[in-house]
Design an enzyme around this catalytic site. Sequence first.
Site, PDB file in Angstrom:
ATOM      1  N   ILE A  98     -13.793 -14.098  17.730  1.00  0.00           N
ATOM      2  CA  ILE A  98     -13.481 -13.159  16.644  1.00  0.00           C
ATOM      3  C   ILE A  98     -12.393 -12.188  17.097  1.00  0.00           C
ATOM      4  O   ILE A  98     -12.483 -11.589  18.175  1.00  0.00           O
ATOM      5  CB  ILE A  98     -14.736 -12.375  16.204  1.00  0.00           C
ATOM      6  CG1 ILE A  98     -15.872 -13.352  15.861  1.00  0.00           C
ATOM      7  CG2 ILE A  98     -14.412 -11.469  15.021  1.00  0.00           C
ATOM      8  CD1 ILE A  98     -17.143 -12.678  15.369  1.00  0.00           C
TER       9      ILE A  98
ATOM     10  N   ASN B 125       0.848  -1.198   0.000  1.00  0.00           N
ATOM     11  CA  ASN B 125       0.000   0.000   0.000  1.00  0.00           C
ATOM     12  C   ASN B 125       0.887   1.253   0.000  1.00  0.00           C
ATOM     13  O   ASN B 125       0.634   2.218  -0.724  1.00  0.00           O
ATOM     14  CB  ASN B 125      -0.875   0.125   1.250  1.00  0.00           C
ATOM     15  CG  ASN B 125      -1.300  -1.196   1.855  1.00  0.00           C
ATOM     16  OD1 ASN B 125      -0.453  -2.055   2.073  1.00  0.00           O
ATOM     17  ND2 ASN B 125      -2.587  -1.329   2.124  1.00  0.00           N
ATOM     18  N   CYS B 126       1.912   1.195   0.858  1.00  0.00           N
ATOM     19  CA  CYS B 126       2.728   2.379   1.121  1.00  0.00           C
ATOM     20  C   CYS B 126       3.615   2.734  -0.064  1.00  0.00           C
ATOM     21  O   CYS B 126       4.206   3.812  -0.111  1.00  0.00           O
ATOM     22  CB  CYS B 126       3.567   2.152   2.362  1.00  0.00           C
ATOM     23  SG  CYS B 126       2.631   1.320   3.677  1.00  0.00           S
TER      24      CYS B 126
ATOM     25  N   ASP C 270      -6.107  -1.237  10.537  1.00  0.00           N
ATOM     26  CA  ASP C 270      -6.733   0.086  10.455  1.00  0.00           C
ATOM     27  C   ASP C 270      -8.175   0.106  10.952  1.00  0.00           C
ATOM     28  O   ASP C 270      -8.701   1.173  11.290  1.00  0.00           O
ATOM     29  CB  ASP C 270      -6.732   0.576   8.994  1.00  0.00           C
ATOM     30  CG  ASP C 270      -5.372   1.058   8.537  1.00  0.00           C
ATOM     31  OD1 ASP C 270      -4.426   1.029   9.350  1.00  0.00           O
ATOM     32  OD2 ASP C 270      -5.254   1.454   7.366  1.00  0.00           O
TER      33      ASP C 270
ATOM     34  N   THR D  62     -11.950  -9.390  19.973  1.00  0.00           N
ATOM     35  CA  THR D  62     -13.092  -8.465  20.001  1.00  0.00           C
ATOM     36  C   THR D  62     -14.010  -8.857  21.172  1.00  0.00           C
ATOM     37  O   THR D  62     -13.659  -9.734  21.971  1.00  0.00           O
ATOM     38  CB  THR D  62     -13.913  -8.569  18.689  1.00  0.00           C
ATOM     39  OG1 THR D  62     -14.535  -9.866  18.660  1.00  0.00           O
ATOM     40  CG2 THR D  62     -13.028  -8.384  17.468  1.00  0.00           C
TER      41      THR D  62
ATOM     42  N   ALA E 260      -9.567  -8.983  15.754  1.00  0.00           N
ATOM     43  CA  ALA E 260      -9.476  -7.940  14.728  1.00  0.00           C
ATOM     44  C   ALA E 260      -8.158  -7.190  14.880  1.00  0.00           C
ATOM     45  O   ALA E 260      -7.635  -7.040  15.995  1.00  0.00           O
ATOM     46  CB  ALA E 260     -10.654  -6.973  14.835  1.00  0.00           C
TER      47      ALA E 260
END
Lengths: 541, 541
Positions: A273, A41-42, A278, A268, A275
Amino acid sequence: MKIIIVGGVAGGMSAATRLRRLDESAEIIVFERGHYVSFANCGLPYFVGGIIRDRGDLLLQTPESLGARFALDVRVGTEVVQIDRKAQTVTVRDLLTDETSVEHYDRLVLAAGASARSNASKDSTVPTHTLRTVDDVDHITAVLASVAAASAVVIGGGFIGLEAVENLVHRGVHVTLVQRGPQIFTPLDPEMAAPVLDRLRERGVDVRLNATVTGTSALGIMLSDGSTVPADLVIDASGVRPDVTLAAQAGLRIGESGGIWVDGTQATSDPHIFAVGDGVEKTDAVSGSGTLVTMAGLANRHGRSVADSIAGTPGQAAPALGTSIVAIFGLTVALVGWSEKRLVEAGLAHRIAHTHPANHAGYFPGAEGMSIKLLIDAESDAILGAQIVGGSGVDKRIDVLAVAMAAGLSASALTRLELAYAPQYASAKDPINQLGYVASNLAEGTSVNLQWHELAAARAHGAVLVDVRSAGEFAAGSIPDALNVSLDDLRARLDELPRVPLIVHCQVGQRGHTAARILTQNGFDVRNLDGGYRTWLAGTS
Amino acid sequence: MKIIIVGGVAGGMSAATRLRRLDESAEIIVFERGHYVSFANCGLPYFVGGIIRDRGDLLLQTPESLGARFALDVRVGTEVVQIDRKAQTVTVRDLLTDETSVEHYDRLVLAAGASARSNASKDSTVPTHTLRTVDDVDHITAVLASVAAASAVVIGGGFIGLEAVENLVHRGVHVTLVQRGPQIFTPLDPEMAAPVLDRLRERGVDVRLNATVTGTSALGIMLSDGSTVPADLVIDASGVRPDVTLAAQAGLRIGESGGIWVDGTQATSDPHIFAVGDGVEKTDAVSGSGTLVTMAGLANRHGRSVADSIAGTPGQAAPALGTSIVAIFGLTVALVGWSEKRLVEAGLAHRIAHTHPANHAGYFPGAEGMSIKLLIDAESDAILGAQIVGGSGVDKRIDVLAVAMAAGLSASALTRLELAYAPQYASAKDPINQLGYVASNLAEGTSVNLQWHELAAARAHGAVLVDVRSAGEFAAGSIPDALNVSLDDLRARLDELPRVPLIVHCQVGQRGHTAARILTQNGFDVRNLDGGYRTWLAGTS
Ligand SMILES: Cc1cc2nc3c(=O)[nH]c(=O)nc-3n(C[C@H](O)[C@H](O)[C@H](O)COP(=O)(O)OP(=O)(O)OC[C@H]3O[C@@H](n4cnc5c(N)ncnc54)[C@H](O)[C@@H]3O)c2cc1C
Ligand SMILES: Cc1cc2nc3c(=O)[nH]c(=O)nc-3n(C[C@H](O)[C@H](O)[C@H](O)COP(=O)(O)OP(=O)(O)OC[C@H]3O[C@@H](n4cnc5c(N)ncnc54)[C@H](O)[C@@H]3O)c2cc1C
Ligand SMILES: CC(C)(COP(=O)(O)OP(=O)(O)OC[C@H]1O[C@@H](n2cnc3c(N)ncnc32)[C@H](O)[C@@H]1OP(=O)(O)O)[C@@H](O)C(=O)NCCC(=O)NCCS
Ligand SMILES: CC(C)(COP(=O)(O)OP(=O)(O)OC[C@H]1O[C@@H](n2cnc3c(N)ncnc32)[C@H](O)[C@@H]1OP(=O)(O)O)[C@@H](O)C(=O)NCCC(=O)NCCS
């Protein structure tokens, strides 16, 4: 154990690979709705700029390479559209065939990242793109290839906006940067952002502050300042928000900051679950409350940690410092922790130190300057934040400060750090040690300083400003109505100074400090203008 | 209060200037036997090399400038020859007139530095100089200016010897480097020093290991290996010892290491006498015992601290880490704390991690490699030392490790450091984070590694070596008699591997780690060759 991972880039794929190393027998499926996984991405802005030449360099891994090495089942073009927590299943849609299917999970990892906010005009006839995916850069480079002497509007002067600007200019595009507020790069305080703005304008960027995009006309992009700027392309870098769509639908707890709430193991509110990345709320290192830090380092490292949590050896995430860095036209801009404005808003009592050191010994050729701002807890002497803008060696100093902050070193303890010195790399008293000296003088009351934005009020209350630079420096530019008595003459000219509160200043604060010590010991009430003329000039420009 | 300072350079002058800032009324006299004060010792080699062009750049302050700004009484060409502790006086000799006089002190600061050890031949007809003072470089540059196509012998491959070599070569001088022991730059472990030796030889330096100078003949400098090398100049960089002449004569306590003993406030065994700098014993950060660290950073910072002690606000010196750095022909060599050989000698149980990361994201152009070695306490997981050799970014990583060590962070805690990442500066998992991962895998038993110097013994005991690199890499150079099964084929070829202890290796250790995880979980007894082929090659070269 069957683990499903939603999102196949920084956080998600780091989780997948580590999980495989910890558990050869697990079934690991990674769903990625885009065409690519594990892409840089960067690096995207630098491919637009032609600095990264080979598009393949952006694709660090492929489903095939990940399958071969890590026995991962990676499915691109596949979107997870729903979570059924009770059944422990996800519904996935194949974006090619539009068919949906259901997959059971023992553990689910959400690594869906952030989604772009938009401040572009919705009905624009000018091609408008975010800069977040490989598809985005394919579109952008296609537009740029199709026009000669292109013009572009970039919306947003944050990290990605700045990188977009630099890379467009590097490609020869004429760029207008539209920034909603009065300042470029808002994570910085204004006097630290000023050199960035100067640099943008020096390089021909048309920077519009306090402006927004209002629409599109035949002539180009219409701005709230009434003007219209020509544009073949709009890059919308207005910022991001955590993508919590799936989590919110599934009734997972969302944090105060708007990111998915997780504990220190990345779990979470549903223990099956997890996470990362971002999309997730972090714990702020300064305040302890929920915060958003959308940075690749945290996504990658928390991605690895979540694998440990799932494999049964959970760690505990460190609070987030928000360490970050960006290059813009040869300047390096870096920060960690909180800014002055954030401290003021939160009402946290703080001290401030500005310095303007060189990256290495001045007697060795090639020294480059930088400006450092340190924010210090007025009670505990803890380091609350730092901002650095300059040339070589900025990245080193922000990392040193980030480690010092993470380790809980006080600002005064920076004096004792034994950093590596040879004249090419540093000074015998490294800029970090010097920052510690300035901070410890403030902590001990050996110095009292005054900020650039406090000067006018102090003078209005009767304080007299004494410029202790040389007559030549004074003549070349000075703060209006200052007295000039150079430091080396000060002891001989004490009689000339009025017995009122004095403010001394020099170019960067250092001679001012020595002057203040002389004056204090001669019975004067004196404060040193922090960062000297240079900081004042940046702040008031 | 009358303060006398012996020695007017790094430690002494830093004490004098800070003292003045703390006390306008003190009488401060600095005696310096040389012609210059406040000169840039560390710049001297670069003036020889012509990199620093202006001799004036070496002279950071003069007696006049220090008088004007700090009201210091600085007397050059004046040697302190004796201390009378009872009378609180020093006897000083004016080296021009040879006259002596006596000065009283309330507080005395010894900052006389170190004196050179010599391994040069005493009766040499070839000009022989140390490289420690401005006079030395004046002599050296005069010799070099007087001969065309000069040859030189440098004795000693430590910091200053290496800098001398580089700068002589930069001037076009043909250099022979004579090193007593089997290894260049002894603070490093041998596999870390190997690339330095390679680089010296690549640049045409004639490096003679296990050699000493035995005399001079008409043909040049005679060496213990029986050869004679031509030389117009000898630079004797054999090392230094603390200059304790005055202190010892005065009966001050001398530490176990041979330096002047001081407490954490820089006070000697006489409460009226303080000492700082190269002449002084420091407390070792790893062992807590007395040690010598002759570095400008400590001299400068302890110089400032001693002023605080005298002015009545004493601090406490941090234990010394020995952080240091040197540039040699484009390589940066940096270290902190203890080496493997020192740990072995002291019998301290330790773990080791070698990595070979790039300074920044590989997808961004211009990434440069480095090799890192981390030494870890086997019981506490504390960082005991690190060595780094490579290109850009070495200085940053050694500083980060030095701060982590100073702050007492464990090796595993490096995983959690939030360092600044953008592709020009670092990787999303910074080399420091990766080092932490390797270390934490060792701490948790997720990986077991083996050092390059342990390989032969392990194989002799029946272990089989498996090279998991690609067939192409294997063909381009491999460790004799290794099996080649590439990582991506490993799961499919498990049957081919013997059920004996296995050692896996790749190029740098990373694929070896994944291979080891696969094999371990398939019931093999496996160790990963630390640092891979690259470290093995360096160690065995
Ligand atoms: C142009 C640009 C430059 C950047 N530069 C830097 C930098 O220099 N330094 C830095 O620290 N950070 C930088 N970042 C930020 C960094 O890339 C992010 O912090 C990081 O990638 C976040 O990781 P993540 O795993 O949370 O999300 P991402 O890496 O964005 O991955 C999330 C993935 O999930 C997929 N996804 C979302 N929803 C679903 C779904 N329902 N089903 C299937 N797949 C789904 C998305 O398609 C996406 O590919 C930059 C980002 C951009 C866009
Ligand atoms: C060529 C060279 C390169 C170096 N490079 C580096 C580097 O890159 N990084 C680094 O950290 N360190 C480096 N150093 C080491 C660093 O310079 C020393 O650690 C530091 O200068 C020590 O400070 P000091 O005050 O103890 O001694 P010095 O700075 O050596 O000062 C001692 C002074 O005392 C004077 N003196 C001694 N006895 C008497 C007496 N009886 N009366 C009067 N005066 C006296 C001496 O003439 C001398 O000038 C280098 C040193 C040299 C020589
Ligand atoms: C590349 C990617 C798939 C992760 O792969 P990965 O193998 O987990 O990570 P790395 O390549 O960093 O390797 C790290 C592993 O190598 C090990 N390692 C590294 N150097 C080593 C060495 N010299 N010796 C032994 N082990 C080593 C580490 O310990 C770690 O293993 P562990 O997690 O089991 O402890 C994932 O990060 C990704 O998709 N990245 C691209 C997207 C992205 O990050 N975008 C944002 C930034 S542009
Ligand atoms: C230069 C020398 C005379 C010391 O002078 P000094 O004024 O004490 O030191 P510096 O120039 O580093 O300045 C440090 C002072 O400026 C202050 N300062 C630095 N930047 C500042 C800023 N922006 N604002 C306010 N104060 C600042 C520091 O707090 C410190 O003051 P303090 O000690 O009262 O806290 C001495 O170090 C010397 O002789 N050096 C040359 C020899 C040498 O070091 N050789 C080895 C290396 S080559």
